[in-house]
Design an enzyme around this catalytic site. Structure first.
Site, PDB file in Angstrom:
ATOM      1  N   HIS A 197     112.286  -6.621  64.815  1.00 34.85           N
ATOM      2  CA  HIS A 197     111.939  -7.978  65.270  1.00 34.85           C
ATOM      3  C   HIS A 197     111.191  -7.852  66.586  1.00 34.85           C
ATOM      4  O   HIS A 197     111.702  -7.270  67.554  1.00 34.85           O
ATOM      5  CB  HIS A 197     113.183  -8.844  65.424  1.00 34.85           C
ATOM      6  CG  HIS A 197     113.856  -9.151  64.127  1.00 34.85           C
ATOM      7  ND1 HIS A 197     115.225  -9.148  63.967  1.00 34.85           N
ATOM      8  CD2 HIS A 197     113.337  -9.475  62.917  1.00 34.85           C
ATOM      9  CE1 HIS A 197     115.523  -9.459  62.703  1.00 34.85           C
ATOM     10  NE2 HIS A 197     114.389  -9.672  62.051  1.00 34.85           N
ATOM     11  N   GLU A 200     112.497  -8.487  70.432  1.00 34.09           N
ATOM     12  CA  GLU A 200     113.703  -7.791  70.887  1.00 34.09           C
ATOM     13  C   GLU A 200     113.315  -6.493  71.596  1.00 34.09           C
ATOM     14  O   GLU A 200     113.540  -5.396  71.098  1.00 34.09           O
ATOM     15  CB  GLU A 200     114.633  -7.564  69.688  1.00 34.09           C
ATOM     16  CG  GLU A 200     115.068  -8.885  69.053  1.00 34.09           C
ATOM     17  CD  GLU A 200     115.735  -8.739  67.687  1.00 34.09           C
ATOM     18  OE1 GLU A 200     116.051  -7.600  67.288  1.00 34.09           O
ATOM     19  OE2 GLU A 200     115.932  -9.774  67.008  1.00 34.09           O
ATOM     20  N   ARG A 255     108.747 -13.143  66.287  1.00 37.29           N
ATOM     21  CA  ARG A 255     109.797 -12.352  65.628  1.00 37.29           C
ATOM     22  C   ARG A 255     109.285 -11.543  64.439  1.00 37.29           C
ATOM     23  O   ARG A 255     109.670 -10.397  64.230  1.00 37.29           O
ATOM     24  CB  ARG A 255     110.896 -13.316  65.157  1.00 37.29           C
ATOM     25  CG  ARG A 255     111.969 -12.724  64.242  1.00 37.29           C
ATOM     26  CD  ARG A 255     112.923 -13.829  63.808  1.00 37.29           C
ATOM     27  NE  ARG A 255     113.798 -13.448  62.704  1.00 37.29           N
ATOM     28  CZ  ARG A 255     115.026 -12.977  62.854  1.00 37.29           C
ATOM     29  NH1 ARG A 255     115.521 -12.789  64.060  1.00 37.29           N
ATOM     30  NH2 ARG A 255     115.772 -12.682  61.801  1.00 37.29           N
ATOM     31  N   HIS A 325     118.790  -3.831  67.373  1.00 39.50           N
ATOM     32  CA  HIS A 325     118.349  -5.217  67.497  1.00 39.50           C
ATOM     33  C   HIS A 325     118.889  -5.811  68.800  1.00 39.50           C
ATOM     34  O   HIS A 325     119.603  -5.163  69.549  1.00 39.50           O
ATOM     35  CB  HIS A 325     118.882  -6.050  66.330  1.00 39.50           C
ATOM     36  CG  HIS A 325     118.467  -5.566  64.979  1.00 39.50           C
ATOM     37  ND1 HIS A 325     117.538  -6.223  64.208  1.00 39.50           N
ATOM     38  CD2 HIS A 325     118.866  -4.483  64.249  1.00 39.50           C
ATOM     39  CE1 HIS A 325     117.370  -5.559  63.061  1.00 39.50           C
ATOM     40  NE2 HIS A 325     118.165  -4.507  63.072  1.00 39.50           N
ATOM     41  N   GLU A 399     123.479  -4.781  67.773  1.00 36.76           N
ATOM     42  CA  GLU A 399     122.919  -5.936  68.472  1.00 36.76           C
ATOM     43  C   GLU A 399     123.206  -5.688  69.946  1.00 36.76           C
ATOM     44  O   GLU A 399     124.348  -5.836  70.393  1.00 36.76           O
ATOM     45  CB  GLU A 399     123.556  -7.244  67.992  1.00 36.76           C
ATOM     46  CG  GLU A 399     123.220  -7.630  66.565  1.00 36.76           C
ATOM     47  CD  GLU A 399     121.831  -8.240  66.413  1.00 36.76           C
ATOM     48  OE1 GLU A 399     121.199  -8.532  67.455  1.00 36.76           O
ATOM     49  OE2 GLU A 399     121.391  -8.411  65.265  1.00 36.76           O
TER      50      GLU A 399
END
Length: 438
Positions: A197, A200, A255, A325, A399
C-alpha cells in the site's frame, strides 16, 4: 553511521553516489502537494451501537471520505475504531452530523496540511544525511531506494544479489534483493515485502533497515549469522512501485496501484485484495473508485502477477512469507478471509506470541496478535492468505506503528525505534522457523 561499515579505502568510490542522492529533487514535496490538504481533518469515531455504525456508513458514502482505519466502509461496525480523513469541504457537514446524532468523536488532526508542513513524515530535513553514509532514519523516494539497491548489489556481492521479477503497470522494474550466504546446499527461504500500500511509508523504511542490519551484524551477531547461513531472504522493499512514487509526487495518501480502468476514471487496484484466494469476497470492493477495489480479475495487476509467479516458482523452498504494513501495531496470521483455525495454529501462534514479546522488550510497545479476521477485520484476496494456501506454512502480516496518533504520517524520528523493535520480532520468527516449524 558509516554506509554499512565500509572500509575507509572504499569510501571515495561511494562519494559520487552520495552526492547524487543529495542532489535528487523531490517533485511535489517542494510544493507540499500544492496545499491540497488544507483544512482537511482526521477524525476518530467508535460507534457504540449498530445503529450508529449504519448511520456512519451512510454519511461516509455521501461525503466520500478516505477511511484510514478500517480500509472499507463495509467493515465499520459497533465498537470498531474508525479513523476518517475528511476533505475540508465535507468536514463541516460531518461534524454537524456527529453533533446532531450525539456520536462521540475525537479530532486527531485539525488541519492535515499543517501536519504535512511540519514535516511529520515528509523528508524535509534531507541535510541530516551524512556525506559518508546512507541515512536509514529518513524516508526515501523510489529512485533513492533503487539506487541504494544497485549500490549494495555492487559492493556486497558476497551476501546480496539483486534481480528484477518483472515490470509494473507504468513500466518500472520490480526489484528484489536475495540476501544470504551463497552455498551449494539446499536452503530454505523467507520472502519479505514492504509497501504493498503506497501511503504506508514505514514499510519500505523497515525493509531497508532489515538489509542494513543483516549486513552490518552478520559477523558480530551469532543469530544473524545463523539466519544468513541457513536461509535466503528475498526482500522486496517496494512492492507497489507506481503507487509509492505517486504518493511522493502527487497524493501522500494514495493506497492502490496506478493501473487504468477502461470504463471508469478512477485508477488503481488494492494490491492486497487482488490475489486468487476468495477473490473479491468480504472486505473487498468491486467498484474501481474504492480503496479496496479487488480489480477486474485475480492477479490483474502486473505487480501482483509478478510476485505470485515468483512465489509459485520457488514455493518448494520458501517456507515463510512476511508482509509489512501500517498502521495498527498488530502481528497477524491467516486466515484473513474467514473465521477459522489454520492447521498449524500452535506453531504459528507460539511464534507470534514470542515475536510480540521480543518486540515489546525494547520500548514497551504493545502489539496485538492473532488471526487477521478476528484481530483486525475480514478481508479477501490478501497476499498472506494466498501464500499460506500455496504451501508457505509460516505467513505473517505486520501492521507497524502507530495506533492512530500519527497514522500514515509516522514521523521520521520514530523510524529507528519502530525498525529496531520490529527487527527483534522478525529475528524471533526466523529462529522459531529454523528450530521448530516444518
Amino acid at each position: 553511521m558509516e554506509f554499512l561499515g565500509k572500509p575507509r579505502s572504499q569510501r571515495a568510490a561511494f562519494l559520487p553516489l552520495c552526492l547524487l542522492f543529495l542532489k535528487i529533487l523531490h517533485p511535489g514535496h517542494s510544493h507540499l502537494y500544492s496545499s491540497r490538504y488544507a483544512g482537511d481533518k482526521v477524525i476518530r469515531l467508535i460507534p457504540n451501537t449498530e445503529e450508529e455504525a449504519y448511520a456512519l456508513k451512510k454519511i461516509y458514502q455521501q461525503l466520500k471520505v478516505d477511511l484510514w482505519q478500517p480500509s472499507s466502509i463495509s467493515q465499520v461496525s459497533e465498537g470498531t475504531v474508525t479513523d476518517v480523513h475528511i476533505p475540508h469541504n465535507g468536514s463541516r457537514a460531518l461534524l454537524a452530523f456527529l453533533q446532531e446524532t450525539n456520536i462521540h468523536y475525537k479530532i486527531l488532526m485539525e488541519d492535515l496540511q499543517k501536519v504535512l508542513e511540519k514535516g511529520s513524515s515528509l523528508p524535509t530535513q534531507r541535510s541530516r544525511r551524512s556525506v559518508s553514509g546512507y541515512n536509514y532514519e529518513v524516508y526515501h523516494s523510489l529512485e533513492e531506494i533503487q539506487n541504494w539497491m544497485h549500490h549494495l548489489n555492487k559492493t556486497h556481492s558476497g551476501l546480496i544479489h539483486m534481480f528484477s521479477i518483472g515490470k509494473s503497470y507504468e513500466g518500472r522494474s520490480l526489484f528484489v534483493l536475495k540476501l544470504g550466504r551463497r552455498s551449494r546446499a539446499y536452503k530454505r527461504a523467507v520472502w519479505i515485502d514492504c509497501g504493498i500500500h503506497a501511503r504506508e511509508w514505514i514499510g519500505p523504511a523497515f525493509c531497508q533497515w532489515f538489509v542494513k542490519e543483516a549486513l552490518l551484524t552478520y559477523r558480530s551477531d551469532p543469530t544473524m549469522r545463523k539466519m544468513l547461513n541457513h536461509l535466503y531472504f528475498y526482500i522486496m522493499p517496494v512492492f507497489n512501485v507506481d503507487g509509492y512514487h505517486f504518493s511522493w509526487t502527487n497524493d501522500r495518501f494514495w493506497r492502490k496501484t496506478r493501473s487504468r480502468n477502461s470504463r471508469f476514471r478512477c485508477r488503481g487496484v488494492d494490491a492486497n485484495r487482488n490475489w486468487r484466494v476468495k477473490w473479491c469476497d468480504e472486505g473487498a470492493s468491486m467498484h474501481p473508485c474504492d480503496d479496496t477495489y479487488c480489480g477486474p480479475f485475480p492477479e490483474s495487476e502486473p505487480e501482483v502477477k509478478a510476485v505470485a509467479n515468483f512465489l509459485r516458482k520457488h514455493k518448494k523452498h520458501i517456507r515463510a512469507y512476511l508482509s509489512f504494513h501500517a498502521y495498527a501495531q498488530m502481528l497477524l496470521y491467516p486466515y484473513s478471509y474467514k473465521y477459522a483455525t489454520i492447521p498449524n495454529f500452535s506453531c504459528v501462534e507460539s511464534a507470534a506470541h514470542k515475536a510480540v514479546k521480543a518486540l515489546q522488550s525494547v520500548y514497551g510497545i504493545q502489539y496485538r496478535y492473532g488471526p487477521a479476521s478476528s484481530t483486525l477485520y475480514v478481508s479477501s484476496g490478501s497476499s498472506m492468505d494466498w501464500a499460506y494456501k500455496n504451501g508457505m506454512p509460516y505467513t505473517f502480516a505486520f501492521e507497524l506503528r502507530d495506533t492512530g496518533h500519527f497514522g500514515f504520517l509516522l514521523p521520521e524520528m520514530l523510524i529507528k525505534p519502530t525498525c529496531t523493535e520490529t527487527m527483534l520480532a522478525v529475528k524471533n520468527i526466523t529462529m522459531h522457523l529454523l528450530r521448530k516449524c516444518p
